[in-house]
Design an enzyme around this catalytic site. Sequence first.
Site, PDB file in Angstrom:
ATOM      1  N   GLN A 185       0.843  -1.197   0.000  1.00 59.09           N
ATOM      2  CA  GLN A 185       0.000   0.000   0.000  1.00 59.09           C
ATOM      3  C   GLN A 185       0.881   1.251   0.000  1.00 59.09           C
ATOM      4  O   GLN A 185       0.389   2.355  -0.143  1.00 59.09           O
ATOM      5  CB  GLN A 185      -0.892   0.034   1.239  1.00 59.09           C
ATOM      6  N   ASP A 214       6.177   4.811  -1.167  1.00 63.48           N
ATOM      7  CA  ASP A 214       7.632   5.003  -1.244  1.00 63.48           C
ATOM      8  C   ASP A 214       8.234   3.876  -2.085  1.00 63.48           C
ATOM      9  O   ASP A 214       7.547   2.911  -2.429  1.00 63.48           O
ATOM     10  CB  ASP A 214       8.254   5.048   0.176  1.00 63.48           C
ATOM     11  N   HIS A 264      -1.552   1.746  -4.173  1.00 62.82           N
ATOM     12  CA  HIS A 264      -1.948   3.140  -3.987  1.00 62.82           C
ATOM     13  C   HIS A 264      -1.061   4.120  -4.739  1.00 62.82           C
ATOM     14  O   HIS A 264      -1.023   5.302  -4.414  1.00 62.82           O
ATOM     15  CB  HIS A 264      -1.980   3.477  -2.490  1.00 62.82           C
ATOM     16  N   CYS A 311      -3.165  15.236 -20.309  1.00 60.16           N
ATOM     17  CA  CYS A 311      -3.067  14.124 -21.280  1.00 60.16           C
ATOM     18  C   CYS A 311      -2.982  12.766 -20.605  1.00 60.16           C
ATOM     19  O   CYS A 311      -2.997  11.735 -21.280  1.00 60.16           O
ATOM     20  CB  CYS A 311      -1.836  14.347 -22.167  1.00 60.16           C
ATOM     21  N   CYS A 326       2.745  18.897 -22.345  1.00 60.04           N
ATOM     22  CA  CYS A 326       1.528  19.331 -23.059  1.00 60.04           C
ATOM     23  C   CYS A 326       0.937  20.578 -22.414  1.00 60.04           C
ATOM     24  O   CYS A 326      -0.062  21.123 -22.892  1.00 60.04           O
ATOM     25  CB  CYS A 326       0.482  18.203 -23.045  1.00 60.04           C
ATOM     26  N   GLY A 354       2.975  -4.394   8.937  1.00 67.61           N
ATOM     27  CA  GLY A 354       2.969  -2.947   9.129  1.00 67.61           C
ATOM     28  C   GLY A 354       1.790  -2.230   8.528  1.00 67.61           C
ATOM     29  O   GLY A 354       1.922  -1.143   7.970  1.00 67.61           O
TER      30      GLY A 354
HETATM   31  C1  BV8 Z   1     -11.838   3.294  -3.421  1.00 71.36           C
HETATM   32  C2  BV8 Z   1      -2.385   7.362  -0.879  1.00 71.36           C
HETATM   33  C3  BV8 Z   1     -13.694   3.074  -4.877  1.00 71.36           C
HETATM   34  C4  BV8 Z   1      -2.336   8.689  -0.292  1.00 71.36           C
HETATM   35  C5  BV8 Z   1      -3.959   6.096   0.364  1.00 71.36           C
HETATM   36  C6  BV8 Z   1     -15.020  -0.033   1.262  1.00 71.36           C
HETATM   37  C7  BV8 Z   1     -14.781  -0.326  -0.078  1.00 71.36           C
HETATM   38  C8  BV8 Z   1     -14.209   0.619  -0.908  1.00 71.36           C
HETATM   39  C9  BV8 Z   1     -13.842   1.880  -0.410  1.00 71.36           C
HETATM   40  C10 BV8 Z   1     -14.081   2.160   0.918  1.00 71.36           C
HETATM   41  C11 BV8 Z   1     -14.678   1.227   1.742  1.00 71.36           C
HETATM   42  N1  BV8 Z   1     -14.777   1.781   2.966  1.00 71.36           N
HETATM   43  C12 BV8 Z   1     -14.259   3.031   2.944  1.00 71.36           C
HETATM   44  C13 BV8 Z   1     -13.848   3.303   1.717  1.00 71.36           C
HETATM   45  C14 BV8 Z   1     -13.238   4.560   1.300  1.00 71.36           C
HETATM   46  C15 BV8 Z   1     -11.733   4.567   1.479  1.00 71.36           C
HETATM   47  C16 BV8 Z   1     -11.282   3.943   2.765  1.00 71.36           C
HETATM   48  O1  BV8 Z   1     -10.893   2.781   2.807  1.00 71.36           O
HETATM   49  N2  BV8 Z   1     -11.302   4.728   3.828  1.00 71.36           N
HETATM   50  C17 BV8 Z   1     -10.833   4.234   5.108  1.00 71.36           C
HETATM   51  C18 BV8 Z   1      -9.950   5.287   5.764  1.00 71.36           C
HETATM   52  C19 BV8 Z   1     -12.047   3.885   5.946  1.00 71.36           C
HETATM   53  N3  BV8 Z   1     -11.107   3.877   0.373  1.00 71.36           N
HETATM   54  C20 BV8 Z   1     -10.859   4.577  -0.750  1.00 71.36           C
HETATM   55  O2  BV8 Z   1     -11.208   5.735  -0.904  1.00 71.36           O
HETATM   56  C21 BV8 Z   1     -10.111   3.857  -1.849  1.00 71.36           C
HETATM   57  N4  BV8 Z   1     -10.804   4.061  -3.086  1.00 71.36           N
HETATM   58  O3  BV8 Z   1     -12.226   2.430  -2.704  1.00 71.36           O
HETATM   59  O4  BV8 Z   1     -12.405   3.614  -4.646  1.00 71.36           O
HETATM   60  C22 BV8 Z   1     -14.643   4.127  -4.392  1.00 71.36           C
HETATM   61  C23 BV8 Z   1     -14.715   5.320  -5.104  1.00 71.36           C
HETATM   62  C24 BV8 Z   1     -15.617   6.297  -4.653  1.00 71.36           C
HETATM   63  C25 BV8 Z   1     -16.401   6.087  -3.522  1.00 71.36           C
HETATM   64  C26 BV8 Z   1     -16.280   4.880  -2.810  1.00 71.36           C
HETATM   65  C27 BV8 Z   1     -15.389   3.888  -3.258  1.00 71.36           C
HETATM   66  C28 BV8 Z   1      -8.726   4.469  -2.039  1.00 71.36           C
HETATM   67  C29 BV8 Z   1      -7.848   4.139  -0.873  1.00 71.36           C
HETATM   68  C30 BV8 Z   1      -6.432   4.644  -1.151  1.00 71.36           C
HETATM   69  C31 BV8 Z   1      -6.239   5.937  -0.435  1.00 71.36           C
HETATM   70  N5  BV8 Z   1      -4.849   6.336  -0.540  1.00 71.36           N
HETATM   71  N6  BV8 Z   1      -2.733   6.491   0.204  1.00 71.36           N
HETATM   72  C32 BV8 Z   1      -1.007   8.893   0.330  1.00 71.36           C
HETATM   73  O5  BV8 Z   1      -0.274   7.923   0.593  1.00 71.36           O
HETATM   74  O6  BV8 Z   1      -0.739  10.059   0.567  1.00 71.36           O
HETATM   75  S1  BV8 Z   1      -4.317   5.206   1.750  1.00 71.36           S
HETATM   76  C33 BV8 Z   1      -3.115   5.368   2.936  1.00 71.36           C
HETATM   77  O7  BV8 Z   1      -3.506   4.459   3.958  1.00 71.36           O
HETATM   78  C34 BV8 Z   1      -1.730   4.912   2.534  1.00 71.36           C
HETATM   79  O8  BV8 Z   1      -1.610   4.482   1.218  1.00 71.36           O
HETATM   80  C35 BV8 Z   1      -1.477   3.713   3.411  1.00 71.36           C
HETATM   81  O9  BV8 Z   1      -0.731   2.778   2.773  1.00 71.36           O
HETATM   82  C36 BV8 Z   1      -2.854   3.259   3.633  1.00 71.36           C
HETATM   83  C37 BV8 Z   1      -3.042   2.267   4.725  1.00 71.36           C
HETATM   84  O10 BV8 Z   1      -2.396   2.745   5.857  1.00 71.36           O
HETATM   85  P1  BV8 Z   1      -1.276   1.765   6.474  1.00 71.36           P
HETATM   86  O11 BV8 Z   1      -0.267   1.466   5.425  1.00 71.36           O
HETATM   87  O12 BV8 Z   1      -1.952   0.621   7.114  1.00 71.36           O
HETATM   88  O13 BV8 Z   1      -0.601   2.718   7.522  1.00 71.36           O
HETATM   89  P2  BV8 Z   1      -1.152   3.124   8.963  1.00 71.36           P
HETATM   90  O14 BV8 Z   1      -0.401   4.331   9.399  1.00 71.36           O
HETATM   91  O15 BV8 Z   1      -2.645   3.154   8.964  1.00 71.36           O
HETATM   92  O16 BV8 Z   1      -0.723   1.894   9.899  1.00 71.36           O
HETATM   93  C38 BV8 Z   1       0.654   1.643  10.124  1.00 71.36           C
HETATM   94  C39 BV8 Z   1       0.741   0.332  10.855  1.00 71.36           C
HETATM   95  O17 BV8 Z   1       2.111   0.019  11.029  1.00 71.36           O
HETATM   96  C40 BV8 Z   1       0.121   0.383  12.244  1.00 71.36           C
HETATM   97  O18 BV8 Z   1      -0.674  -0.772  12.443  1.00 71.36           O
HETATM   98  C41 BV8 Z   1       1.345   0.332  13.188  1.00 71.36           C
HETATM   99  O19 BV8 Z   1       1.064  -0.394  14.375  1.00 71.36           O
HETATM  100  C42 BV8 Z   1       2.328  -0.427  12.348  1.00 71.36           C
HETATM  101  N7  BV8 Z   1       3.737  -0.178  12.651  1.00 71.36           N
HETATM  102  C43 BV8 Z   1       4.312   0.951  13.159  1.00 71.36           C
HETATM  103  N8  BV8 Z   1       5.655   0.744  13.264  1.00 71.36           N
HETATM  104  C44 BV8 Z   1       5.910  -0.514  12.800  1.00 71.36           C
HETATM  105  C45 BV8 Z   1       4.698  -1.104  12.413  1.00 71.36           C
HETATM  106  N9  BV8 Z   1       4.616  -2.356  11.912  1.00 71.36           N
HETATM  107  C46 BV8 Z   1       5.764  -3.050  11.806  1.00 71.36           C
HETATM  108  N10 BV8 Z   1       6.975  -2.556  12.150  1.00 71.36           N
HETATM  109  C47 BV8 Z   1       7.077  -1.295  12.653  1.00 71.36           C
HETATM  110  N11 BV8 Z   1       8.289  -0.819  13.014  1.00 71.36           N
HETATM  111 ZN    ZN Z   2       0.195  16.177 -20.476  1.00 70.11          ZN
END
Ligand code: BV8
Ligand code: ZN
Length: 251
Positions: A105, A108, A122, A133, A157, A194
């Site tokens: 997800q 980077d 993502h 374009c 473009c 993670g």
């Molecule tokens: C979509 C890019 C269709 C931006 C990101 C059900 C079905 C479909 C859609 C939805 C649904 N329910 C809700 C939705 C809408 C939404 C969604 O899921 N919302 C959530 C918040 C409820 N989904 C969408 O909008 C998706 N699109 O479904 O299109 C659609 C269209 C229109 C209307 C409806 C549906 C698009 C989702 C993509 C969004 N873009 N990123 C950017 O990066 O700037 S998401 C963003 O969250 C990042 O990409 C990231 O990868 C992702 C998930 O987060 P995590 O990677 O899990 O990171 P997080 O910080 O949360 O957790 C870190 C974890 O690491 C923790 O557990 C921590 O304990 C752990 N950790 C910490 N240190 C360590 C560690 N683990 C191991 N070692 C360590 N040292």
């Molecule tokens: Zn262009």
Amino acid sequence: MVPDVSLIRAAVARAHRVVFFTGAGVSAESGVATFRGAGGLWEAYRPEELASPSAFRADPLLVWRFYDHRRQKALQAHPNPGHHAIAAFVARWRAAGRSAAIVTQNVDDLHERAGADAVHLHGRLFEVRCTGCGRVTADRRAPMPGLDGGSLPECVCGGVLRPNIVWFGEHLDPRDLEAAYGLVSKADVLFVVGTSAVVWPAAGLVPHARRAGATIIEVNPEDTDASDQCAFTVRAPSGQALPVLLDVEPA
Ligand code: BV8
Ligand code: ZN
């Protein structure tokens, strides 16, 4: 660590198809901020304020400054032992004629800089896409020239460039989704590393793998929405746990 390290290693050694599903936590030990939780990116901002098409329409300069900051941080970061352990495992399994793959997800490129390839659900921080374009190009300029002076990067473009990232409310690339679901539906072992598993449809990979019979191993210091689907939960940082868990040869 956990008492069942030898059980995990035995399950991995027997596996012919292994998939790593990673989130921001796998890059945490590289100094790249996660999204949620303490110190997370979203602590300072609300996701919809920055990572959404409406935010970009409303204030493209603000959104670009957010991504420019993340691009600079990501360039300063280096793969950690977790990235290297995954990359070495994938190469070893493929060399043995078995299958191993990464679905991330993360936006980077730390998996790639550790020597692996990955399906990026993502998008990619170091690609830009033209809003005119549609052309997608690799772009590692950080800081992005012109932003300080208030000008937005432009395509040849003339169209305004945006980060090639999937924002909230945007559809994931169906080819990536198909590849990812195809991989986990055949996996013998799925590592969930993670991720808080709250973002859909990416998070749906875990129940899908479970229904298909995969042994699911979570590596995360904390409980997540996926934890109850996992056969094993390794409550440790991935940079410490993965070199130990993946130190196996194919059985
Ligand atoms: C979509 C890019 C269709 C931006 C990101 C059900 C079905 C479909 C859609 C939805 C649904 N329910 C809700 C939705 C809408 C939404 C969604 O899921 N919302 C959530 C918040 C409820 N989904 C969408 O909008 C998706 N699109 O479904 O299109 C659609 C269209 C229109 C209307 C409806 C549906 C698009 C989702 C993509 C969004 N873009 N990123 C950017 O990066 O700037 S998401 C963003 O969250 C990042 O990409 C990231 O990868 C992702 C998930 O987060 P995590 O990677 O899990 O990171 P997080 O910080 O949360 O957790 C870190 C974890 O690491 C923790 O557990 C921590 O304990 C752990 N950790 C910490 N240190 C360590 C560690 N683990 C191991 N070692 C360590 N040292
Ligand atoms: Zn262009």
